[in-house]
Design an enzyme around this catalytic site. Sequence first.
Site, PDB file in Angstrom:
ATOM      1  N   HIS A   1     -11.679  11.554  12.875  1.00 34.46           N
ATOM      2  CA  HIS A   1     -10.656  11.346  11.857  1.00 34.46           C
ATOM      3  C   HIS A   1     -10.972  12.175  10.617  1.00 34.46           C
ATOM      4  CE1 HIS A   1      -9.576   7.824  14.300  1.00 34.46           C
ATOM      5  NE2 HIS A   1      -8.410   7.864  13.692  1.00 34.46           N
ATOM      6  N   HIS A   2     -10.029  12.173   9.697  1.00 39.00           N
ATOM      7  CA  HIS A   2     -10.166  12.918   8.447  1.00 39.00           C
ATOM      8  C   HIS A   2     -11.361  12.422   7.615  1.00 39.00           C
ATOM      9  CE1 HIS A   2      -8.396   9.374   6.448  1.00 39.00           C
ATOM     10  NE2 HIS A   2      -7.598   9.337   7.496  1.00 39.00           N
TER      11      HIS A   2
ATOM     12  N   GLY B   1      -0.434   5.014  -0.901  1.00 40.84           N
ATOM     13  CA  GLY B   1      -1.381   5.764  -0.086  1.00 40.84           C
ATOM     14  C   GLY B   1      -0.711   6.716   0.883  1.00 40.84           C
ATOM     15  N   ARG B   2      -1.523   7.439   1.646  1.00 41.15           N
ATOM     16  CA  ARG B   2      -0.998   8.419   2.601  1.00 41.15           C
ATOM     17  C   ARG B   2      -0.114   7.741   3.648  1.00 41.15           C
ATOM     18  NH1 ARG B   2      -6.218  10.063   1.748  1.00 41.15           N
ATOM     19  NH2 ARG B   2      -6.970   8.885   3.523  1.00 41.15           N
ATOM     20  N   MET B   3      -0.608   6.622   4.212  1.00 36.61           N
ATOM     21  CA  MET B   3       0.210   5.921   5.202  1.00 36.61           C
ATOM     22  C   MET B   3       1.404   5.254   4.541  1.00 36.61           C
ATOM     23  SD  MET B   3      -0.108   6.159   8.389  1.00 36.61           S
ATOM     24  CE  MET B   3       0.997   4.802   8.729  1.00 36.61           C
TER      25      MET B   3
ATOM     26  N   LYS C   1     -11.514   8.699   5.873  1.00 35.65           N
ATOM     27  CA  LYS C   1     -11.472   7.413   6.589  1.00 35.65           C
ATOM     28  C   LYS C   1     -12.730   6.607   6.279  1.00 35.65           C
ATOM     29  CE  LYS C   1     -10.423   5.291  11.028  1.00 35.65           C
ATOM     30  NZ  LYS C   1      -9.458   4.383  10.366  1.00 35.65           N
TER      31      LYS C   1
ATOM     32  N   GLY D   1       0.826  -1.215   0.000  1.00 40.04           N
ATOM     33  CA  GLY D   1       0.000   0.000   0.000  1.00 40.04           C
ATOM     34  C   GLY D   1       0.852   1.252   0.000  1.00 40.04           C
TER      35      GLY D   1
ATOM     36  N   GLY E   1     -10.641   1.730  14.277  1.00 36.17           N
ATOM     37  CA  GLY E   1     -10.054   0.563  14.929  1.00 36.17           C
ATOM     38  C   GLY E   1      -9.493   0.902  16.294  1.00 36.17           C
TER      39      GLY E   1
ATOM     40  N   GLY F   1      -1.501  -2.998   9.852  1.00 30.91           N
ATOM     41  CA  GLY F   1      -2.139  -1.819  10.421  1.00 30.91           C
ATOM     42  C   GLY F   1      -3.479  -1.522   9.772  1.00 30.91           C
TER      43      GLY F   1
ATOM     44  N   THR G   1      -7.387  -1.554   9.180  1.00 29.39           N
ATOM     45  CA  THR G   1      -8.481  -1.597  10.154  1.00 29.39           C
ATOM     46  C   THR G   1      -9.803  -1.852   9.436  1.00 29.39           C
ATOM     47  OG1 THR G   1      -8.815   0.812  10.046  1.00 29.39           O
ATOM     48  CG2 THR G   1      -7.307  -0.020  11.732  1.00 29.39           C
TER      49      THR G   1
END
Length: 266
Positions: free
Chosen positions: A153-154, A10-12, A157, A7, A163, A96, A98
Amino acid sequence: MRIGLLGIGGRMGQALLKAVLECPEAVLSGGVARPGSPDVGRALMALDGTPLDFRISDDASALFAQSDVVIDFTTPKASLTHARLAATHKTPLVVGSTGFNPDQQAAMDQETAHIALLQAANFSLGVNLLHALVRQAAQALGPEFDIEILEMHHRHKADAPSGTALALGEAAASGRGIDLASHSDRVRDGITGPRTEGHIGFATLRGGDVAGEHAVLFAGTGERITLSHQAFDRMIFARGAVKAALWLVGKKAGQYDMMDVLGLKA
């Protein structure tokens, strides 16, 4: 330690890339995006903006084969596919993602039964300390203190409650010695009647670019205790995930979480 990232587009994923590159104990082994993603084929950049000797791939199997540990921040469906690959290659896996439903979590547990798996809803040091404090408070305070969990959250999400909020609910339920699934209120709308004693309530907010805010309220008669955490930069989650990945390498097969990494396991 060779760390692979799933991933990565993505942002993460981008935050994880930065965290791996700035960690002296870690070496990037590659990054993978979903098949068909416009990110596939794009060059990865170093911290100074120069291209690395890596391009984003869509071959997750190859990533597991060339990594000492892999970090997965994708979706529950994708994570199940990745878990099978981790089991095939016997590669430790940090998850990570969720939003797992009970069937998906059961499948994840089955797929990873013979590898080292570290799964957490939140990789922040502060949030995991909050878990321990919530469990302690819930154990010390009787059912006359109502427990409410508020999270924000943003706008992007996808899952709710978060989570992390659910993990905090599990911590509170553990402290009370109750089952969260049968003692939680996720939605309130209309004429709901009085609050059920002993239940744990959840409230969800979404908006803007909020990285993550969580508060656990213990509301008694004439007093209220609030335990809270605010995240201002998702790099705290990325650095925590890299710390967890380094810790996981060499561990025997089994399921771990951030409480194990931080030595806070009850």
